[in-house]
Design an enzyme around this catalytic site. Structure first.
Site, PDB file in Angstrom:
ATOM      1  N   GLY A  82       0.817  -1.211   0.000  1.00  0.00           N
ATOM      2  CA  GLY A  82       0.000   0.000   0.000  1.00  0.00           C
ATOM      3  C   GLY A  82       0.855   1.268   0.000  1.00  0.00           C
ATOM      4  O   GLY A  82       1.968   1.280   0.520  1.00  0.00           O
ATOM      5  N   ARG A 146       1.132  -5.709  -4.966  1.00  0.00           N
ATOM      6  CA  ARG A 146       1.100  -6.623  -3.820  1.00  0.00           C
ATOM      7  C   ARG A 146       1.532  -8.051  -4.177  1.00  0.00           C
ATOM      8  O   ARG A 146       1.274  -8.973  -3.416  1.00  0.00           O
ATOM      9  CB  ARG A 146      -0.296  -6.642  -3.212  1.00  0.00           C
ATOM     10  CG  ARG A 146      -0.710  -5.328  -2.544  1.00  0.00           C
ATOM     11  CD  ARG A 146      -1.867  -5.532  -1.605  1.00  0.00           C
ATOM     12  NE  ARG A 146      -2.331  -4.294  -1.007  1.00  0.00           N
ATOM     13  CZ  ARG A 146      -1.801  -3.747   0.084  1.00  0.00           C
ATOM     14  NH1 ARG A 146      -0.786  -4.326   0.685  1.00  0.00           N
ATOM     15  NH2 ARG A 146      -2.291  -2.617   0.573  1.00  0.00           N
ATOM     16  N   ASP A 177       5.455  -8.010   5.399  1.00  0.00           N
ATOM     17  CA  ASP A 177       5.506  -9.091   4.407  1.00  0.00           C
ATOM     18  C   ASP A 177       6.592  -8.849   3.361  1.00  0.00           C
ATOM     19  O   ASP A 177       7.329  -9.757   3.005  1.00  0.00           O
ATOM     20  CB  ASP A 177       4.160  -9.208   3.673  1.00  0.00           C
ATOM     21  CG  ASP A 177       3.184 -10.048   4.473  1.00  0.00           C
ATOM     22  OD1 ASP A 177       3.623 -10.717   5.430  1.00  0.00           O
ATOM     23  OD2 ASP A 177       1.990 -10.015   4.150  1.00  0.00           O
ATOM     24  N   LYS A 203       8.198   0.501   5.564  1.00  0.00           N
ATOM     25  CA  LYS A 203       7.076   1.331   5.102  1.00  0.00           C
ATOM     26  C   LYS A 203       5.746   0.773   5.573  1.00  0.00           C
ATOM     27  O   LYS A 203       5.558  -0.431   5.551  1.00  0.00           O
ATOM     28  CB  LYS A 203       7.101   1.342   3.569  1.00  0.00           C
ATOM     29  CG  LYS A 203       5.918   1.957   2.899  1.00  0.00           C
ATOM     30  CD  LYS A 203       5.206   1.003   1.920  1.00  0.00           C
ATOM     31  CE  LYS A 203       4.404  -0.063   2.587  1.00  0.00           C
ATOM     32  NZ  LYS A 203       3.481  -0.807   1.722  1.00  0.00           N
ATOM     33  N   THR A 204       4.843   1.546   6.026  1.00  0.00           N
ATOM     34  CA  THR A 204       3.403   1.281   6.099  1.00  0.00           C
ATOM     35  C   THR A 204       2.739   2.352   6.966  1.00  0.00           C
ATOM     36  O   THR A 204       3.232   2.675   8.048  1.00  0.00           O
ATOM     37  CB  THR A 204       3.005  -0.109   6.635  1.00  0.00           C
ATOM     38  OG1 THR A 204       1.589  -0.166   6.715  1.00  0.00           O
ATOM     39  CG2 THR A 204       3.583  -0.481   7.995  1.00  0.00           C
ATOM     40  N   ASP A 206       0.165   1.862   8.482  1.00  0.00           N
ATOM     41  CA  ASP A 206      -0.492   1.163   9.597  1.00  0.00           C
ATOM     42  C   ASP A 206       0.292   1.253  10.907  1.00  0.00           C
ATOM     43  O   ASP A 206      -0.281   1.040  11.976  1.00  0.00           O
ATOM     44  CB  ASP A 206      -0.706  -0.310   9.246  1.00  0.00           C
ATOM     45  CG  ASP A 206      -1.598  -0.497   8.038  1.00  0.00           C
ATOM     46  OD1 ASP A 206      -2.215   0.492   7.599  1.00  0.00           O
ATOM     47  OD2 ASP A 206      -1.676  -1.623   7.531  1.00  0.00           O
TER      48      ASP A 206
HETATM   49  P1  FBP Z   1       0.435  -1.946   3.607  1.00  0.00           P
HETATM   50  O1  FBP Z   1       0.261  -2.875   4.767  1.00  0.00           O
HETATM   51  O2  FBP Z   1       0.832  -2.628   2.367  1.00  0.00           O
HETATM   52  O3  FBP Z   1       1.327  -0.787   3.929  1.00  0.00           O
HETATM   53  O4  FBP Z   1      -1.009  -1.294   3.281  1.00  0.00           O
HETATM   54  C1  FBP Z   1      -1.711  -0.613   4.247  1.00  0.00           C
HETATM   55  C2  FBP Z   1      -3.161  -0.389   3.899  1.00  0.00           C
HETATM   56  O5  FBP Z   1      -3.377   0.972   3.597  1.00  0.00           O
HETATM   57  C3  FBP Z   1      -4.084  -0.842   5.020  1.00  0.00           C
HETATM   58  O6  FBP Z   1      -4.239   0.162   6.006  1.00  0.00           O
HETATM   59  C4  FBP Z   1      -5.350  -1.187   4.290  1.00  0.00           C
HETATM   60  O7  FBP Z   1      -6.103  -2.156   4.971  1.00  0.00           O
HETATM   61  C5  FBP Z   1      -4.845  -1.736   2.986  1.00  0.00           C
HETATM   62  O8  FBP Z   1      -3.590  -1.149   2.765  1.00  0.00           O
HETATM   63  C6  FBP Z   1      -5.769  -1.469   1.838  1.00  0.00           C
HETATM   64  O9  FBP Z   1      -5.319  -2.170   0.740  1.00  0.00           O
HETATM   65  P2  FBP Z   1      -5.541  -1.743  -0.763  1.00  0.00           P
HETATM   66  O10 FBP Z   1      -4.588  -0.647  -1.040  1.00  0.00           O
HETATM   67  O11 FBP Z   1      -5.168  -2.968  -1.513  1.00  0.00           O
HETATM   68  O12 FBP Z   1      -6.946  -1.313  -0.919  1.00  0.00           O
END
Ligand code: FBP
Length: 552
Positions: A82, A146, A177, A203-204, A206
């Site tokens: 993400g 992803r 991951d 990175k994230t 979250d």
């Molecule tokens: P990462 O864990 O890859 O950093 O992504 C975070 C996130 O934004 C989460 O908060 C959310 O649940 C998810 O990605 C949403 O995924 P997508 O971008 O595939 O809609």
């Protein structure tokens, strides 16, 4: 400069701050190694799996001589998963480091995430291309994806690309991951006698990629500030109009770090923390009752308004919902063809009545129909329900409305209740990085180059001491295997970097818990306002309350 906002033009001029050790000429900085490390758990299994990279020492950059940084190198970079504000600055720091080492060195960007490496789909980065993305949000410079590098064929394709491209190193910018993937790739390259080194960057948005060694993942700061600005604005609107309760769901996947940080920044009436809900085994009914109690209490003070924050992953932590989701995942996977033939919600409902356990069906049938249907929507590639697509904010607003109606019918005073629901997620993932994220990311990228130039592989770029001004930050590398343990994933035990959930005995949660009873009843909102990019340091350079509470 067509199509550029005034802020974008101004941000191009921003010079991200580096830790002071990295402000020296790159050949005047060396890695100092500490003691050999161990994984957080399952050491013997991990040692076996990572024969070449396990147990490497932690490393810190200090002043010294390293003529190797001047060697001409070729490096590939991947943005994975993400979006998170600051990704472009990781590339900028890496690019500037590489060019400071040797002008002839090359950086290529693999397009659209790890699949770019597998398919050798890349773009070469030059000054003009890089300059168009400095200090900007988003991952649009090279795209993200992803795809997981998992199968033997994908590993073979990755090695083939590395060889074809004559890569000295690959930098993977990703979450838990993707960095697990980085560790596995580093091991695979070494085990196969390949020269390509692999370095990760944390990175994230979250905020769940953190531990003893990683103080925070990049993007968390900007995303939380962006959501907090919006929450503060809604709070002020709520307190002006005095007629709505706002139910706001916040991204963050399983962990509630974002919701908690936003609560600390905005002091809403209620913020649910999934980890606490799980620890206390709170049912949906209990959560609904607690919210209804607060609404009734505030109504006594003529405050028929409020703001409630809800972490994205909440439903997975409510015990009866967790069981329902697990059962649905299994039953729908085992009977895929049969289930897919059912056309209407009524047909599906009847099938579930016949196939679910009585307790799970009871939970399912108590859900509002629109929400129940979301539990049956498309699964992710692993067969799991996509919890981010379940409108928990609407579920809670509906359940609370029903509860208040029953209370009123029983003669209880609950005031007036009218609600709005919101989901903040994508609004914050591509914002212009705050100064903190711009500086942190640039430093992470520059550090990644320095790690490559120091000859290590299987390391995570590490910048620490982050609550201090940037010149006091330290830079170095953490062996990726140090952060790993074995976990059950889709039926098999796999090596993974441990995800960090909110700790209920940690300082951020305790700080929130010590104030929440007051915030619940007494309007105590705070308004962080928009991220400030220019101005006094105390306004522009402060990072999150979470990291301050955890590290100071
Ligand atoms: P990462 O864990 O890859 O950093 O992504 C975070 C996130 O934004 C989460 O908060 C959310 O649940 C998810 O990605 C949403 O995924 P997508 O971008 O595939 O809609």
């Amino acid at each position: 400069m067509a199509n550029l906002s005034a802020l974008q033009i101004a941000r191009y001029e921003y010079n991200p701050k580096l830790p002071s050790v990295l402000r020296n000429n790159p050949d005047e900085v060396v890695l100092e190694f500490g003691k050999a490390t161990e994984a957080v758990a399952d050491q013997a299994e991990l040692k076996e799996l990572f024969k070449n990279t396990y147990g490497k020492p932690e490393a810190l950059f200090v002043k010294g001589k390293n003529p190797d940084v001047k060697k001409e190198i070729r490096v590939g970079v991947i943005l994975s998963g993400g979006q998170a504000p600051g990704g472009h600055n990781v590339i900028a720091g890496l690019y500037d480091g590489i060019k400071a080492g040797n002008k002839k060195s090359t950086l290529i960007g693999f397009k659209n995430g790890p699949s770019g490496l597998i398919e050798n789909d890349f773009v070469e980065i030059d000054d003009k291309f890089m300059d168009a993305y400095r200090n900007t949000g988003g991952f649009d410079m090279i795209g993200s994806g992803r795809t997981k590098i998992e199968t033997p064929e994908q590993y073979a394709a990755s090695m083939a690309t590395a060889e074809k491209q004559n890569l000295d190193a690959i930098v993977i910018v990703g979450g838990d991951d993707s960095n697990t993937n980085a560790a596995l790739l580093a091991e695979t390259f070494l085990a196969n006698g390949k020269k390509t080194r692999v370095i990760g960057c944390p990175k994230t948005i979250d905020g769940d990629l953190k531990n003893e060694q990683i103080e925070t993942s990049f993007g968390f700061d900007t995303a939380c500030k962006t959501y907090s600005e919006l929450i503060g604005n809604i709070e002020r609107d709520a307190n002006s109009a005095k007629k709505y309760w706002h139910f706001i769901k916040l991204m963050g996947r399983s962990a509630s770090h974002i919701a908690l940080e936003c609560a600390l920044q905005t002091q809403p009436n209620i913020c649910l923390i999934s980890e606490e809900v799980e620890a206390k085994k709170m049912t949906l009914k209990q959560i609904t009752n607690d919210i209804a109690d607060a609404i009734a209490k505030r109504a006594e003070n003529k405050e028929n308004f409020g703001v409630i924050l809800i972490p994205e992953g909440l439903v997975e932590f409510i015990p009866e919902m967790k069981s329902l989701i697990a059962e649905l995942n299994d039953k729908m996977a085992q009977n895929e063809a049969e289930f897919n033939k059912l056309e209407t919600f009524a047909d599906k409902n009847a099938w579930l009545k016949a196939n679910l356990t009585a307790s799970s069906y009871e939970t399912f049938s108590a859900l509002p129909e629109g929400i129940a249907a979301q539990f049956l929507a498309d699964r992710d590639p692993h067969g799991n329900v996509q919890v981010s697509r379940i409108e928990t904010e609407k579920l809670l607003a509906t359940m609370v409305e029903r509860e208040l109606k029953v209370r009123k019918e029983n003669g209880k005073y609950c005031g007036k209740f009218s609600s709005y629901t919101h989901f903040f997620g994508y609004e914050g993932r591509c914002a212009f990085p705050s100064n903190f994220d711009a500086d942190y990311c640039y430093s992470l990228g520059y550090t990644a180059f320095m790690l490559i130039a120091s000859g290590v592989t299987g390391y995570l770029s590490s910048v620490r001491n982050l609550t201090k001004p940037a010149d006091k930050w330290t830079a170095g590398g953490i062996p990726l295997t140090m952060m790993m343990n074995m976990e059950q994933r889709h039926g098999t035990k796999k090596p993974v970097i441990r995800k960090a959930l909110v700790e209920l005995d940690g300082k951020p949660f305790k700080e929130f818990a010590s104030h929440r009873d007051e915030w619940k009843i007494k309007t105590s909102y705070t308004f962080p306002g928009a991220i400030q990019y220019f101005g006094p340091s105390e306004v522009c350079d402060q990072t999150t309350k979470t990291i301050k509470l955890e590290r100071e």
